[in-house]
Design a protein around this motif. Structure first.
Motif, PDB file in Angstrom:
ATOM      1  N   LEU A   6       0.824  -1.201   0.000  1.00  0.00           N
ATOM      2  CA  LEU A   6       0.000   0.000   0.000  1.00  0.00           C
ATOM      3  C   LEU A   6       0.861   1.254   0.000  1.00  0.00           C
ATOM      4  O   LEU A   6       1.968   1.289   0.547  1.00  0.00           O
ATOM      5  N   ILE A   7       0.336   2.307  -0.612  1.00  0.00           N
ATOM      6  CA  ILE A   7       1.026   3.587  -0.650  1.00  0.00           C
ATOM      7  C   ILE A   7       0.327   4.533   0.315  1.00  0.00           C
ATOM      8  O   ILE A   7      -0.818   4.875   0.127  1.00  0.00           O
ATOM      9  N   GLU A  84       2.882  -1.572  -6.493  1.00  0.00           N
ATOM     10  CA  GLU A  84       3.459  -2.115  -7.716  1.00  0.00           C
ATOM     11  C   GLU A  84       2.894  -1.465  -8.969  1.00  0.00           C
ATOM     12  O   GLU A  84       3.574  -1.385  -9.993  1.00  0.00           O
ATOM     13  N   LEU A  85       1.677  -0.958  -8.889  1.00  0.00           N
ATOM     14  CA  LEU A  85       1.097  -0.273 -10.052  1.00  0.00           C
ATOM     15  C   LEU A  85       1.711   1.112 -10.222  1.00  0.00           C
ATOM     16  O   LEU A  85       1.979   1.545 -11.345  1.00  0.00           O
ATOM     17  N   ALA A  86       1.926   1.788  -9.099  1.00  0.00           N
ATOM     18  CA  ALA A  86       2.603   3.088  -9.165  1.00  0.00           C
ATOM     19  C   ALA A  86       4.044   2.923  -9.651  1.00  0.00           C
ATOM     20  O   ALA A  86       4.542   3.722 -10.454  1.00  0.00           O
ATOM     21  N   ASP A  87       4.694   1.885  -9.185  1.00  0.00           N
ATOM     22  CA  ASP A  87       6.076   1.626  -9.613  1.00  0.00           C
ATOM     23  C   ASP A  87       6.141   1.333 -11.114  1.00  0.00           C
ATOM     24  O   ASP A  87       7.051   1.799 -11.809  1.00  0.00           O
ATOM     25  N   ALA A 352      -1.244  -1.803 -16.836  1.00  0.00           N
ATOM     26  CA  ALA A 352      -2.185  -2.910 -17.038  1.00  0.00           C
ATOM     27  C   ALA A 352      -1.494  -4.258 -16.849  1.00  0.00           C
ATOM     28  O   ALA A 352      -2.045  -5.166 -16.211  1.00  0.00           O
ATOM     29  N   LEU A 353      -0.288  -4.393 -17.390  1.00  0.00           N
ATOM     30  CA  LEU A 353       0.466  -5.639 -17.217  1.00  0.00           C
ATOM     31  C   LEU A 353       0.714  -5.929 -15.741  1.00  0.00           C
ATOM     32  O   LEU A 353       0.508  -7.050 -15.266  1.00  0.00           O
ATOM     33  N   ALA A 354       1.143  -4.904 -15.007  1.00  0.00           N
ATOM     34  CA  ALA A 354       1.396  -5.076 -13.573  1.00  0.00           C
ATOM     35  C   ALA A 354       0.108  -5.421 -12.836  1.00  0.00           C
ATOM     36  O   ALA A 354       0.104  -6.252 -11.915  1.00  0.00           O
ATOM     37  N   ASN A 355      -0.985  -4.804 -13.249  1.00  0.00           N
ATOM     38  CA  ASN A 355      -2.269  -5.059 -12.609  1.00  0.00           C
ATOM     39  C   ASN A 355      -2.740  -6.489 -12.852  1.00  0.00           C
ATOM     40  O   ASN A 355      -3.184  -7.177 -11.925  1.00  0.00           O
ATOM     41  N   LEU A 356      -2.633  -6.963 -14.088  1.00  0.00           N
ATOM     42  CA  LEU A 356      -3.070  -8.324 -14.396  1.00  0.00           C
ATOM     43  C   LEU A 356      -2.190  -9.363 -13.703  1.00  0.00           C
ATOM     44  O   LEU A 356      -2.685 -10.399 -13.230  1.00  0.00           O
ATOM     45  N   GLU A 357      -0.904  -9.076 -13.611  1.00  0.00           N
ATOM     46  CA  GLU A 357      -0.004  -9.987 -12.900  1.00  0.00           C
ATOM     47  C   GLU A 357      -0.345 -10.024 -11.415  1.00  0.00           C
ATOM     48  O   GLU A 357      -0.324 -11.091 -10.787  1.00  0.00           O
TER      49      GLU A 357
END
Length: 479
Positions: A6-7, A84-87, A352-357
């Motif tokens: 979490l951020i 991880e999505l922000a990163d 999107a890739l990070a989100n799906l992973e």
């Protein structure tokens, strides 16, 4: 929940708490034209200022914590504050923040995302999805569908096939084509909509449209028959496609009977028309599957997606193009004169890739299918006992209930009374975001919601229903 993902940097929290709400509201009223808003009314009330979010909760500028049971706007599937999505966004911004997909050019995240989506799209009845067209939203994607469908029939030497059939009370976006495809009367009343060659049939809403004593199964088959009747009315040789949401979202979470989609598939097969599944809301785990057409067992030719593909962190949409259409476009089409500046935007695709992973790693679709979806169904069904509730129903992590004047007869309130909006006001007062569609109250919580949080959610919903009932009785609107 893994709090390390979490951020919540203290500096961000402090800035949020220091906002001058009235000053922000004044600036908002002076400069910001909101979507779907009565701006005169908003100016008198002042906009609610959201300042931060974490997991399934958002905070406003007054410091109130609110359970977001609508996932922002049906989109924050993975919950708020996922580092991880922000990163992923930051790393891509520092590598290749933008390049276009015109001029025989591509970028790595767009290619990887297209491949990933193709691998996630299930094969039903031999229908495969190996190709993707990217946009920035569901609205743009449905505009693209109109172009794809008409180009497909042109290439097959049937240019007269232009008519696309949709449903009343459906939502397919708010661009000229998207709003036309949708069946919202309020939208059609502005802007001379729908545009030509888009027509509508009635929605499969058992509570509102069933005949006295008609079972859900019988109604589902009859409702699907409205499509065949419209095809015959228009002329089968002129019909290009049928577009529909698996479950209608913005229309009020309208869940079709189990008999509906098999009959729809039979009809489109019989007349050879294309089937478009608009899954902007329903895809990416919302109904317990990566794509909702798998849940209902039908075989679309095109699938619209957006929202949950990035969990709403960055705008991205697109169309999954089935092999039937893709083969014709690629082998016979030459140049397809359609596209957007941000088609395949590298930052959006990286997120999107990070989100799906992330969703795969945490098996969020499986969690909805096997755990939280059934638990929400169990708890939400308890609301059928409430004096204000005519029917309460769920599908995965979407749910809707109807507020009624007379529970015994199912009599509804006069729409001009705005009972749903009265209930929504109580929701906000009690720390809950629950949407009102007329007098139908709906939710679509983030897929990371736990059983304990579902219990919290249900407690808040019941509290708000009780408060609404007290108000209606005081106003003489309910016995």
């Amino acid at each position: 929940m893994n709090t390390s993902t979490l951020i919540a940097p203290p500096a961000i929290v402090r800035r949020a708490e220091q906002h001058d709400t009235r000053a922000i509201q004044a600036q908002d009223s002076a400069h910001f034209i909101h979507p779907f808003t009565d701006h005169g009314d908003l100016a008198t009330r002042g906009a609610r200022v959201m300042t931060r979010a974490e997991n399934i909760y958002v905070w406003d500028s007054e410091g109130h914590r609110i359970l977001d049971a609508m996932s922002g706007l049906w989109c924050v599937n993975a919950g708020y504050g996922r580092k991880e999505l922000a990163d992923a966004a930051y790393q891509q911004l520092m590598t290749l923040p933008y390049y276009n997909s015109f001029f025989q050019t591509t970028n790595v995240p767009a290619v990887q995302l297209a491949s990933k989506l193709a691998s996630l799209a299930p094969v039903v009845g031999g229908r495969r999805f190996e190709h993707v067209f990217f946009s920035s939203s569901g609205s743009e994607s449905n505009d693209t569908n109109v172009r794809l469908v008409r180009r497909y029939w042109d290439l097959l030497g049937q240019p007269q096939r232009k008519v696309i059939i949709s449903r009343h009370n459906a939502y397919h976006g708010s661009t000229m084509a998207g709003a036309s495809l949708g069946g919202m009367s309020g939208m059609h009343a502005q802007g001379d909509l729908p545009i030509p060659d888009i027509v509508h049939i009635e929605q499969p809403y058992h509570f509102e449209n069933a005949q006295p004593g008609e079972s859900a199964a019988d109604f589902g088959r009859r409702a699907a028959g409205w499509l065949e009747a419209k095809i015959l009315e228009v002329g089968p040789e002129r019909v290009a496609a049928f577009i529909a949401e698996p479950v209608q979202g913005a229309g009020g979470v309208i869940i079709p009977p189990e008999t509906y989609w098999p009959e729809i598939q039979r009809i489109v097969d019989q007349y050879g028309i294309l089937l478009i599944s608009d899954e902007v809301i329903c895809a990416f785990g919302r109904l317990g599957h990566w794509f909702a057409y798998e849940k209902f067992g039908y075989r679309p030719d095109l699938v619209t997606f957006a929202k949950g593909v990035t969990s709403g962190y960055v705008p991205l949409g697109g169309v999954m193009v089935g092999d039937r259409v893709a083969q014709v476009l690629i082998e016979q089409g030459g140049e397809f004169n359609h596209g957007y500046t941000y088609s395949g935007h590298p930052v959006a695709c990286a997120v999107a890739l990070a989100n799906l992973e992330l969703m795969e790693r945490e098996d969020l679709p499986g969690k909805v299918k096997n755990d939280t979806g059934p638990y929400l169904a169990q708890r939400f069904a308890e609301l059928n006992e409430h004096p204000l509730v005519g029917v309460a129903e769920t599908c995965g992590l979407v749910a809707g209930l109807v507020l009624v004047k007379d529970k015994a007869t199912g009599e509804t309130f006069d729409p001009d009374l705005g009972v749903g909006m009265k209930c929504r006001a109580h929701c906000f007062k009690n720390g809950l975001i629950m949407r009102a569609v007329g007098d139908r109250m709906i939710i679509a919580p983030p897929l990371v919601i736990t059983r304990a949080q579902i219990d919290e959610l249900m407690g808040l919903i019941r509290q708000c229903l009780d408060a609404t009932l007290v108000q209606l009785r005081a106003e003489g609107l309910h016995s």
